[in-house]
Design a protein around this motif. Structure first.
Motif, mmCIF file in Angstrom:
data_model
loop_
_atom_site.group_PDB
_atom_site.id
_atom_site.type_symbol
_atom_site.label_atom_id
_atom_site.label_comp_id
_atom_site.label_asym_id
_atom_site.label_seq_id
_atom_site.Cartn_x
_atom_site.Cartn_y
_atom_site.Cartn_z
ATOM 1 N N THR A 51 -1.382 0.136 -1.747
ATOM 2 C CA THR A 51 -0.472 -0.294 -0.680
ATOM 3 C C THR A 51 -0.725 0.511 0.588
ATOM 4 N N ALA A 52 -0.716 -0.149 1.732
ATOM 5 C CA ALA A 52 -0.909 0.537 3.011
ATOM 6 C C ALA A 52 0.145 1.633 3.179
ATOM 7 N N GLN A 53 -0.283 2.780 3.706
ATOM 8 C CA GLN A 53 0.599 3.944 3.789
ATOM 9 C C GLN A 53 1.892 3.639 4.536
ATOM 10 N N GLU A 54 1.790 2.851 5.595
ATOM 11 C CA GLU A 54 2.989 2.561 6.389
ATOM 12 C C GLU A 54 3.943 1.605 5.679
ATOM 13 N N LEU A 55 3.507 1.020 4.557
ATOM 14 C CA LEU A 55 4.361 0.087 3.818
ATOM 15 C C LEU A 55 4.890 0.676 2.508
ATOM 16 N N ARG A 56 4.670 1.961 2.309
ATOM 17 C CA ARG A 56 5.112 2.556 1.040
ATOM 18 C C ARG A 56 6.606 2.895 1.047
ATOM 19 N N ALA A 57 7.118 3.301 2.193
ATOM 20 C CA ALA A 57 8.542 3.655 2.259
ATOM 21 C C ALA A 57 9.380 2.392 2.323
ATOM 22 N N LEU A 58 10.563 2.466 1.745
ATOM 23 C CA LEU A 58 11.470 1.328 1.805
ATOM 24 C C LEU A 58 11.859 1.055 3.256
ATOM 25 N N PRO A 59 11.962 -0.194 3.657
ATOM 26 C CA PRO A 59 12.364 -0.508 5.038
ATOM 27 C C PRO A 59 13.686 0.155 5.402
ATOM 28 N N ASP A 60 13.709 0.796 6.594
ATOM 29 C CA ASP A 60 14.923 1.428 7.131
ATOM 30 C C ASP A 60 15.405 2.601 6.300
ATOM 31 N N SER A 61 14.563 3.129 5.404
ATOM 32 C CA SER A 61 15.035 4.215 4.545
ATOM 33 C C SER A 61 15.333 5.474 5.351
ATOM 34 N N LEU A 77 4.642 -9.270 2.087
ATOM 35 C CA LEU A 77 6.081 -9.021 2.117
ATOM 36 C C LEU A 77 6.848 -10.262 1.669
ATOM 37 N N ASN A 78 7.889 -10.051 0.860
ATOM 38 C CA ASN A 78 8.767 -11.176 0.532
ATOM 39 C C ASN A 78 9.714 -11.412 1.707
ATOM 40 N N TYR A 79 10.624 -12.347 1.567
ATOM 41 C CA TYR A 79 11.491 -12.684 2.704
ATOM 42 C C TYR A 79 12.422 -11.536 3.094
ATOM 43 N N GLY A 80 12.601 -10.575 2.201
ATOM 44 C CA GLY A 80 13.431 -9.416 2.520
ATOM 45 C C GLY A 80 12.647 -8.283 3.134
ATOM 46 N N GLY A 81 11.333 -8.478 3.301
ATOM 47 C CA GLY A 81 10.498 -7.444 3.911
ATOM 48 C C GLY A 81 9.983 -6.419 2.925
ATOM 49 N N PHE A 82 9.976 -6.745 1.623
ATOM 50 C CA PHE A 82 9.550 -5.791 0.606
ATOM 51 C C PHE A 82 8.176 -6.136 0.030
ATOM 52 N N THR A 83 7.349 -5.120 -0.128
ATOM 53 C CA THR A 83 6.062 -5.271 -0.809
ATOM 54 C C THR A 83 6.291 -5.171 -2.315
ATOM 55 N N PRO A 84 5.299 -5.543 -3.121
ATOM 56 C CA PRO A 84 5.439 -5.332 -4.577
ATOM 57 C C PRO A 84 5.728 -3.873 -4.917
ATOM 58 N N TYR A 85 5.126 -2.932 -4.171
ATOM 59 C CA TYR A 85 5.386 -1.513 -4.448
ATOM 60 C C TYR A 85 6.853 -1.168 -4.251
ATOM 61 N N LEU A 116 2.436 -11.334 -7.752
ATOM 62 C CA LEU A 116 2.432 -9.874 -7.932
ATOM 63 C C LEU A 116 3.849 -9.314 -7.872
ATOM 64 N N HIS A 117 4.661 -9.782 -6.953
ATOM 65 C CA HIS A 117 6.077 -9.378 -6.921
ATOM 66 C C HIS A 117 6.741 -9.691 -8.268
ATOM 67 N N LEU A 118 6.468 -10.893 -8.788
ATOM 68 C CA LEU A 118 7.099 -11.328 -10.039
ATOM 69 C C LEU A 118 6.624 -10.490 -11.221
#
Length: 308
Positions: free
Chosen positions: A272-282, A245-253, A220-222
């Motif tokens: 996508t789960a609501q808590e996973l929609r924002a970019l990490p550490d944004s 999550l990929n190794y960088g902590g990112f979802t496909p979204y 799905l990421h690909l």
């Protein structure tokens, strides 16, 4: 010189095979996307004419066959050459006389077996004969690709079907086997957008959420990476995990940020789960930027860094 680096004077005479000794060389380094072994140019070479003189008769069936030891400067056996030149009759003769013989699994300097070349040249009838005669589908070339990897890259449904139907014993291992880029067959099929192959692989037991080994991306990421909305939709229908999550902590979204396809973004946002929609550490990134005393022009200079 031909594409294999063989000067005309060095070409073999197939009429005098018993006097020839095998040649050996070092494996070439991996060259990504090079599956052809110089096929197109080689087909036009004088070796095509030479191959017509090759005769493999029942009288030659002994423990040691001189023609099995003939190898070009590129490590190709006579079986490799017969397949490259699409001399099916000659190839079939050699396969028939080499049932369960190590000759069938000989690898050239790109570590391609006869099976690899039969898939590359789209000859599913030879693929089937090679497998039934004992050719090992688990052998990988110098990029780590099995014959099934190549079928998935080329989108060859015919060769894919023969390999998967003829090798129930090794099916699970070759489906999950990673190449040297860390990609299994599902990853390769996804990158190249072959939805039918993706469906078949999942149906055969491929883990739809398997992560490729370099960065942890799933199919799905690909699919997001290559911006294929139809594949994203089909993977979701097949049960792909949108929250993986990929190794960088990112979802496909997360991978939709900075890309133009709104259809893909909408599909993934809803699931996508609501808590996973924002970019990490944004949020922390935004507060850090607010703490800096920068002009508008200077803020613009850091936009790409902030985004990355």
């Amino acid at each position: 010189m031909d594409v294999h680096g063989v000067a005309p004077s060095d070409r073999m005479d197939y009429n005098d095979l018993e006097h020839m000794e095998p040649k050996h060389g070092k494996a070439l380094p991996c060259q990504d996307d090079r599956f052809d072994s110089g096929l197109e140019s080689l087909k036009e070479d004088e070796l095509v004419t030479d191959l017509e003189h090759l005769r493999v008769s029942e009288e030659l069936v002994h423990d040691y066959e001189p023609w099995r030891g003939v190898v070009t400067d590129d490590g190709d056996t006579l079986l490799h050459l017969a397949i490259i030149h699409e001399a099916a009759d000659r190839a079939q003769q050699m396969i028939k006389l080499s049932h369960n013989h190590p000759f069938l699994n000989a690898q050239n300097h790109q570590r391609q077996t006869a099976l690899h070349l039969a898939v590359i040249t789209e000859q599913p009838h030879l693929v089937e004969q090679l497998l039934k005669a004992g050719c090992d589908p688990r052998l990988a070339d110098d990029c780590g690709n099995t014959a099934l990897h190549i079928a998935c890259k080329k989108g060859s449904l015919a060769c894919f079907g023969v390999i998967t139907q003829t090798n129930q014993r090794h099916l699970a291992s070759i489906i999950s086997f990673p190449n040297y880029s860390g990609q299994n067959c599902l990853h390769v099929a996804s990158i190249h957008g072959y939805i039918s192959l993706v469906e078949n692989l999942v149906g055969l037991g491929a883990d739809i959420n398997a992560q490729e080994q370099c960065s942890g991306r799933t199919a799905l990421h690909l699919a997001v990476d290559v911006q294929n909305p139809a594949l994203v939709r089909r993977l979701l229908d097949l049960g792909a995990d949108v929250n993986c999550l990929n190794y960088g902590g990112f979802t496909p979204y997360h991978l939709t940020y900075g890309r133009q396809n709104d259809d893909i973004r909408r599909q993934l946002y809803e699931k996508t789960a609501q808590e996973l929609r924002a970019l990490p550490d944004s949020e922390s990134d935004e507060s850090d930027m607010e703490d800096l005393d920068l002009t508008e022009d200077e803020v613009g200079l850091y936009d790409d860094i902030k985004f990355g």
